[in-house]
Design an enzyme around this catalytic site. Structure first.
Site, PDB file in Angstrom:
ATOM      1  N   MET A 240       0.843  -1.196   0.000  1.00 36.67           N
ATOM      2  CA  MET A 240       0.000   0.000   0.000  1.00 36.67           C
ATOM      3  C   MET A 240       0.889   1.260   0.000  1.00 36.67           C
ATOM      4  O   MET A 240       0.894   2.049   0.965  1.00 36.67           O
ATOM      5  CB  MET A 240      -0.920  -0.016   1.219  1.00 36.67           C
ATOM      6  CG  MET A 240      -1.976  -1.094   1.189  1.00 36.67           C
ATOM      7  SD  MET A 240      -3.285  -0.778  -0.047  1.00 36.67           S
ATOM      8  CE  MET A 240      -2.794  -1.926  -1.340  1.00 36.67           C
ATOM      9  N   HIS A 241       1.643   1.426  -1.078  1.00 40.87           N
ATOM     10  CA  HIS A 241       2.578   2.548  -1.180  1.00 40.87           C
ATOM     11  C   HIS A 241       1.866   3.899  -0.978  1.00 40.87           C
ATOM     12  O   HIS A 241       2.191   4.676  -0.077  1.00 40.87           O
ATOM     13  CB  HIS A 241       3.256   2.554  -2.552  1.00 40.87           C
ATOM     14  CG  HIS A 241       3.938   1.291  -2.928  1.00 40.87           C
ATOM     15  ND1 HIS A 241       5.126   0.890  -2.365  1.00 40.87           N
ATOM     16  CD2 HIS A 241       3.611   0.334  -3.836  1.00 40.87           C
ATOM     17  CE1 HIS A 241       5.507  -0.256  -2.904  1.00 40.87           C
ATOM     18  NE2 HIS A 241       4.596  -0.608  -3.802  1.00 40.87           N
TER      19      HIS A 241
END
Length: 318
Positions: A240-241
């Site tokens: 989940m950058h």
């Protein structure tokens, strides 16, 4: 309440594309401490026209079609690169507001100096163009948060030595780093540690909430794509950058920061790689160097606390 602009190369909803940018947009709307006032699009994960249509579609899904969207840069500043995405079958292209993204960014910051935070989760082309249009743009921002870079390690990919967003347009990153603004960088050192696993994706896909089910289905597909691309059926999660960069606004406790002097490599062999000097005052072998802190770099993350925040906030979407 944090007033913000999101600059994105959003691809959630496109076949075979990454999905974390869509979750980032959803968090901007679902977190009660955030007020999303403007979205700008840029070429990166997909081409800018596809990113624009997908952004408008996703805002409709999230019940916020009134949020203004402005199409941004198609190509990097110096080296154009072919990038062509695709829309799902039956989805027609959609038109955003008429002003280009860089112009919209400059106008918004001029109208509200010192009040707007810009979260850039794609290549930095629009941000650099806004800085070129208005020398006061950087100083007019309340805060600039960037999902980009890798500072404590390497990509270990000869073909892409820099993190993707920076590698796409390192000249734009250089413009930002030399603009005088002290940006907050949320890079792979921390973003790779916050993940959604297959079980979470399956639970989302089974939800009776339309967006959650939609996002869960595409998350499952993205995890499958990562497994196929890497030739490893054991892949069971995805990073989940971009959501972590959004979370940095309302949950500063999630991240540990260090001041640094940061520069980006513009040559061919190490294109997009970041140099981070966490002790610029020490100089070289005891000699003074003309380096000043120009960034804060996230060096650690409370992954469990992020997962709790992410799950709880996504659960508020109806």
């Amino acid at each position: 309440m944090e007033r913000l602009i999101l600059d994105t190369d959003l691809a959630m909803g496109a076949p075979g594309s990454d999905i974390d940018d869509g979750f980032a947009l959803a968090l901007c709307l679902a977190d009660p401490q955030l007020d999303l006032e403007l979205v700008t699009t840029v070429g990166g994960n997909t081409d800018v026209d596809t990113a624009t249509t997908l952004t408008l579609e996703l805002l409709d899904r999230l019940g916020r079609p009134e949020v203004p969207v402005h199409r941004g840069a198609r190509d990097p500043l110096v080296r154009p690169r072919a990038r062509q995405g695709s829309l799902p079958a039956g989805m027609a292209p959609r038109e955003p507001r008429p002003e280009p993204a860089a112009t919209a960014l400059v106008e918004a910051v001029r109208a509200h100096p010192g009040e707007l935070t810009l979260v850039a989760i794609g290549p930095l082309t629009n941000v650099a163009l806004a800085m070129r249009l208005d020398p006061g743009f950087a100083g007019g921002l309340k805060r600039l948060v960037i999902m980009g870079g890798v500072f404590l390690q390497h990509t270990n990919e000869a073909g892409m030595p820099g993190e993707f967003n920076i590698w796409c347009d390192p000249e734009a990153a250089h413009a930002v780093l030399t603009s005088g603004v002290r940006a907050d960088f949320v890079g792979l050192d921390v973003t790779l540690r916050v993940r959604v696993d297959r079980a979470q994706a399956e639970a989302m896909a089974a939800s009776d909430q339309p967006f959650t089910a939609f996002a869960g289905q595409y998350t499952q597909a993205w995890i499958d794509h990562l497994a196929e691309r890497g030739g490893d059926e054991a892949v069971d999660s995805c990073a989940m950058h971009d959501p972590l960069a959004v979370a940095a606004l309302s949950r500063p406790d999630l991240l540990t920061w260090r001041d640094a002097y940061v520069a980006v490599e513009l040559g061919d062999r190490l294109r997009g790689a970041m140099l981070a000097d966490f002790h610029p005052e020490r100089g070289k072998h005891g000699q003074e160097m003309d380096l000043e802190v120009n960034a804060r770099v996230a060096v650690d993350v409370d992954a469990a606390a992020f997962n709790d925040y992410f799950t709880t906030t996504m659960g508020e979407i109806r």
